[in-house]
Design an enzyme around this catalytic site. Structure first.
Site, PDB file in Angstrom:
ATOM      1  N   ASP A 184     -48.043  -8.795  -4.825  1.00 10.28           N
ATOM      2  CA  ASP A 184     -48.178  -9.658  -3.844  1.00 10.28           C
ATOM      3  C   ASP A 184     -48.143  -9.385  -2.340  1.00 10.28           C
ATOM      4  OD1 ASP A 184     -47.332 -12.277  -2.156  1.00 10.28           O
ATOM      5  OD2 ASP A 184     -45.703 -12.789  -3.355  1.00 10.28           O
ATOM      6  N   TRP A 218     -38.817 -13.406  -2.820  1.00  9.60           N
ATOM      7  CA  TRP A 218     -39.810 -13.826  -3.471  1.00  9.60           C
ATOM      8  C   TRP A 218     -40.367 -12.826  -4.726  1.00  9.60           C
ATOM      9  CZ3 TRP A 218     -41.612 -18.342  -2.523  1.00  9.60           C
ATOM     10  CH2 TRP A 218     -41.532 -18.870  -1.192  1.00  9.60           C
ATOM     11  N   LYS A 261     -49.866 -16.263   6.870  1.00  7.97           N
ATOM     12  CA  LYS A 261     -49.162 -15.282   7.625  1.00  7.97           C
ATOM     13  C   LYS A 261     -49.937 -14.907   8.546  1.00  7.97           C
ATOM     14  CE  LYS A 261     -45.754 -15.601   4.716  1.00  7.97           C
ATOM     15  NZ  LYS A 261     -44.933 -16.896   4.494  1.00  7.97           N
TER      16      LYS A 261
HETATM   17  N1  PMP Z   1     -44.798 -14.661  -1.897  1.00  7.13           N
HETATM   18  C1  PMP Z   1     -44.464 -14.214  -0.487  1.00  7.13           C
HETATM   19  C2  PMP Z   1     -44.269 -12.809  -0.118  1.00  7.13           C
HETATM   20  C3  PMP Z   1     -44.147 -15.201   0.576  1.00  7.13           C
HETATM   21  O1  PMP Z   1     -43.473 -14.860   1.440  1.00  7.13           O
HETATM   22  C4  PMP Z   1     -44.199 -16.518   0.128  1.00  7.13           C
HETATM   23  C5  PMP Z   1     -43.861 -17.791   0.951  1.00  7.13           C
HETATM   24  N2  PMP Z   1     -43.446 -17.541   2.274  1.00  7.13           N
HETATM   25  C6  PMP Z   1     -44.815 -16.904  -1.288  1.00  7.13           C
HETATM   26  C7  PMP Z   1     -45.040 -15.814  -2.192  1.00  7.13           C
HETATM   27  C8  PMP Z   1     -44.899 -18.426  -1.562  1.00  7.13           C
HETATM   28  O2  PMP Z   1     -46.177 -18.800  -1.123  1.00  7.13           O
HETATM   29  P1  PMP Z   1     -46.782 -20.334  -1.045  1.00  7.13           P
HETATM   30  O3  PMP Z   1     -45.793 -21.109  -0.173  1.00  7.13           O
HETATM   31  O4  PMP Z   1     -47.944 -20.264  -0.277  1.00  7.13           O
HETATM   32  O5  PMP Z   1     -46.802 -20.931  -2.459  1.00  7.13           O
END
Ligand code: PMP
Length: 378
Positions: free
Chosen positions: A184, A114, A208
């Protein structure tokens, strides 16, 4: 035979949810959300059809913010926003806000899947410097503080507090105090107490630990708003969302409502983030102990010093055994244990609403599965 043991520890026929997200939600929240789909008490309407301009919904947004403020002990110079676009949109909104007009590069830690995504989006906005990367080691660990080469000046530092795919989690805020920190926290926000004053901006999608998919929480310090360049589309301008109280356009009413219920659950049933952290620590301990006691049958992806309390990624001796494990686990009443598509293996996610009992049931299933494999003795 095994299935009945697992089902004993459940109050309904849902399988136990270990998914990487969307993930488990508290039973009491699901019950109340179910009632609200029929009718939100006192409104004569279903939560799915009620207006986002109603007094009721304004109160929902206000209470959600108030609960977050209380749980996080937020000072008055921080704003709380409920936005759309997921964690992914924040990969762009952050550099649009803080990098476009800056004289400095943005600094990123590349610690897994990520943070890699965040880096490639930021590069579209301006210069990015990677202060540390775990790519060469297959993202099996986080850096020691003295390995990272932070610059004295940077537009901001961005890192991911918990790498959801690889299961790596930082304990301490990263970076130099004089550089605005952006984090994040999509997969560990509100799973433990934190010192928000060490961050300029924190974001986390709900799916989450906070609620269902559809809403993303952004907590930002007032001075970040001064960096917003003119001319951004309104939906990408944090100032617009602040002045509209998170109702700039039609928001995901249901997701925000359920997020409010989860924040009440954290406050009233769990007793705050300190108590939540103790439960989360216990769950992770139980699972890592099972892995460590398996004599190498289950192998954790993360180095012990970087282990996440939220996501436990592991492998078995062969892909064949992993397929068998997943099939039997599904039949035994466990859901969402397949590893991320980019990493494979097994991943158990232990978000806030996953109970200690559910983790104990998983661990006893893991021991049972290992014992069933001839020639793979413990
Ligand atoms: N950041 C992290 C740490 C994630 O785990 C995720 C998706 N699991 C995201 C960003 C992306 O998020 P989204 O699917 O809500 O765009």
């Amino acid at each position: 035979m095994y299935r009945s043991q697992v089902l004993d520890c459940k109050t309904n026929t849902r399988s136990l949810n270990f998914s990487g997200g969307p993930g488990a939600l508290p039973e009491s929240v699901l019950d109340e959300a179910q009632r609200a789909i029929g009718e939100v008490p006192g409104t004569g309407q279903s939560v799915l059809g009620i207006s986002h301009r109603s007094d009721w919904f304004r109160d929902v947004v206000a209470e959600t913010e108030e609960n977050f403020r209380m749980l996080l002990d937020l000072p008055g110079h921080y704003r709380v926003l409920f936005l759309q676009g997921g964690g992914t949109l924040q990969f762009s909104m952050v550099p649009m806000t803080l990098l476009r007009g800056s004289n400095w590069a943005a600094e990123y830690l590349h610690t897994g899947y990520w943070s890699g995504k965040a880096i490639s989006e930021a590069r579209k906005e301006g210069p990015v410097r990677v202060a540390w990367s775990g790519a060469a080691e297959g993202f099996t660990r986080l850096p020691d503080p003295d390995e990272i080469r932070f610059s004295r000046n940077a537009a901001y530092l961005h890192y991911v507090s918990n790498e959801t795919v690889e299961g790596l989690q930082f304990d301490e805020p990263q970076g130099l105090e004089n550089v605005p920190r952006v984090c994040d926290m999509s997969s560990d926000f509100m799973s433990r107490p934190m010192d928000i004053e060490r961050f300029a901006l924190v974001y986390a999608h709900a799916q989450k630990n906070l609620g269902p998919a559809g809403v993303t929480v952004v907590v930002l310090r007032d001075d970040v708003l001064e960096s917003v360049p003119e001319g951004l589309p309104a939906m990408l301008d944090y100032r617009e969302h602040v002045s509209a109280g998170s109702i700039y356009n039609t928001p995901p009413v249901f997701s925000i409502y359920v997020t409010m219920l989860v924040s009440r659950w954290l406050r009233d049933e769990i007793g705050g983030l300190g108590a939540m952290a103790a439960i989360n620590r216990r769950k992770a301990e139980v699972l890592y102990q099972t892995i460590d006691a398996s004599g190498g049958f289950y192998r954790g992806h993360a180095d012990p010093g970087s282990r996440s309390q939220m996501n436990v990624a592991m492998t078995l001796p062969s892909e064949d055994l992993e397929r068998k494990f997943l099939k039997m686990a599904t039949a035994a009443g466990f859901y969402g244990l397949a590893g991320h598509r980019t990493l494979g293996g097994i991943r158990a996610s232990l978000y806030n609403a996953v109970t200690v009992e559910a983790v104990e049931a998983l661990c006893s299933f893991m021991r049972f599965f290992q014992d069933c494999q001839p020639g793979e003795a413990r």
